[in-house]
Design a protein around this motif. Sequence first.
Motif, short mmCIF file in Angstrom:
data_model
loop_
_atom_site.label_atom_id
_atom_site.label_comp_id
_atom_site.label_asym_id
_atom_site.label_seq_id
_atom_site.Cartn_x
_atom_site.Cartn_y
_atom_site.Cartn_z
N TYR A 121 -7.27 -6.72 -0.83
CA TYR A 121 -7.85 -7.06 -2.15
C TYR A 121 -9.26 -7.04 -2.43
O TYR A 121 -9.63 -6.74 -3.50
N THR A 122 -9.89 -6.79 -1.34
CA THR A 122 -11.37 -6.80 -1.43
C THR A 122 -12.04 -5.14 -1.41
O THR A 122 -13.22 -5.24 -1.49
N VAL A 136 -2.65 -2.61 -2.29
CA VAL A 136 -1.54 -3.37 -2.02
C VAL A 136 -0.32 -2.49 -1.90
O VAL A 136 0.08 -2.16 -2.93
N VAL A 137 0.54 -2.61 -0.69
CA VAL A 137 1.51 -1.94 -0.65
C VAL A 137 2.65 -2.79 0.14
O VAL A 137 2.40 -3.96 0.41
N ASP A 194 -4.12 -9.59 2.81
CA ASP A 194 -3.35 -11.05 2.13
C ASP A 194 -2.08 -10.16 1.45
O ASP A 194 -1.83 -9.13 1.31
N GLY A 195 -1.00 -11.27 1.33
CA GLY A 195 0.06 -10.93 0.63
C GLY A 195 0.06 -10.86 -0.92
O GLY A 195 -0.64 -11.42 -1.52
N MET A 196 1.21 -10.39 -1.23
CA MET A 196 1.57 -10.37 -2.73
C MET A 196 3.02 -10.81 -2.90
O MET A 196 3.88 -9.89 -2.36
N PRO A 197 3.45 -11.49 -4.07
CA PRO A 197 4.77 -11.80 -3.97
C PRO A 197 5.75 -10.88 -4.46
O PRO A 197 5.22 -9.98 -5.31
N TYR A 250 -6.13 -12.38 -9.77
CA TYR A 250 -6.88 -11.59 -8.80
C TYR A 250 -8.06 -10.88 -9.43
O TYR A 250 -9.17 -11.04 -9.22
N LEU A 251 -7.67 -10.05 -10.46
CA LEU A 251 -8.69 -9.37 -11.00
C LEU A 251 -9.70 -10.13 -12.09
O LEU A 251 -10.79 -9.72 -11.81
#
Length: 271
Positions: free
Chosen positions: A207-208, A216-217, A122-125, A138-139
């Motif tokens: 994320y899992t 996350v990269v 999944d994505g991250m802004p 998320y956490l």
Amino acid sequence: MKNIQIIHQREILMLKEFIRICDKHNLIYYMLGGTLLGAVRHKGFIPWDDDIDIGMPRNDFEKFKSIVKQEVTYPFYCENDKDISSYKLAFMKFCDSETQVYWEHNNEKIVVDLWMDIFPIDGMPGNILKRKLHEYRYLYSRMMANLAQFSNIVNLNKKNRPFYESLIINIARKLNLEKLLNYNKWQKKYIEVISKYSTSEKYAGNYTGAYKLREVVPSDYFGKGEKLDFEGLKVNAPSKYKEYLTAIYGNNFMQLPPIEARQAHGLEIVK
């Protein structure tokens, strides 16, 4: 034949079946984690490793979930929350019904079908404020979803946890928080949070996974993918697989770890 060799042989058969389905439906996937490290460093399994980790962009992950029951051939099958109402993980398990193993969980050995993990990507802004807010959500949602199924998912034997994680786990055990929290509510919230942004954002990852935000990269690390050798197969890897491995394992990922650090799931063949 050694236990680990049998496991590797059966896992290769699973991987072939998974790739067959993905290729048929033009689905994107990548080797992740130790599987990718093994491909780069050993052109196959890390010798002491006993599992396979695969990641799929969320859209491909959901498509695979929707078709796998009709497409998969015996002896393989897929465990997921669409086909099994009691399933309690945010990722899928691709399994071999002809190979059972002992799996030690919280000092108890249970018999399960051999499996490989299929994780959503999944994505991250890129915006720093949105990113920090998303990281917090998320956490928090992951923690609550895990506490709501404490006995099923929390590994009490895991070593080198951060102090705050160990503290939360001890509190959860003493207060029996699993009985107080609504699992369905928190698992739904967790999946809503991690799937909010697509891989078209600046960052993306699994994320899992065990490494949480370290996985996350920059999203261009994944790209269209590149084929790497894995036990005689050509298997998709992230386009910038060296950068990906450096982000997770550090600059010295090609060096073998000390013998005492060479740990796996400890699976033992039953049949």
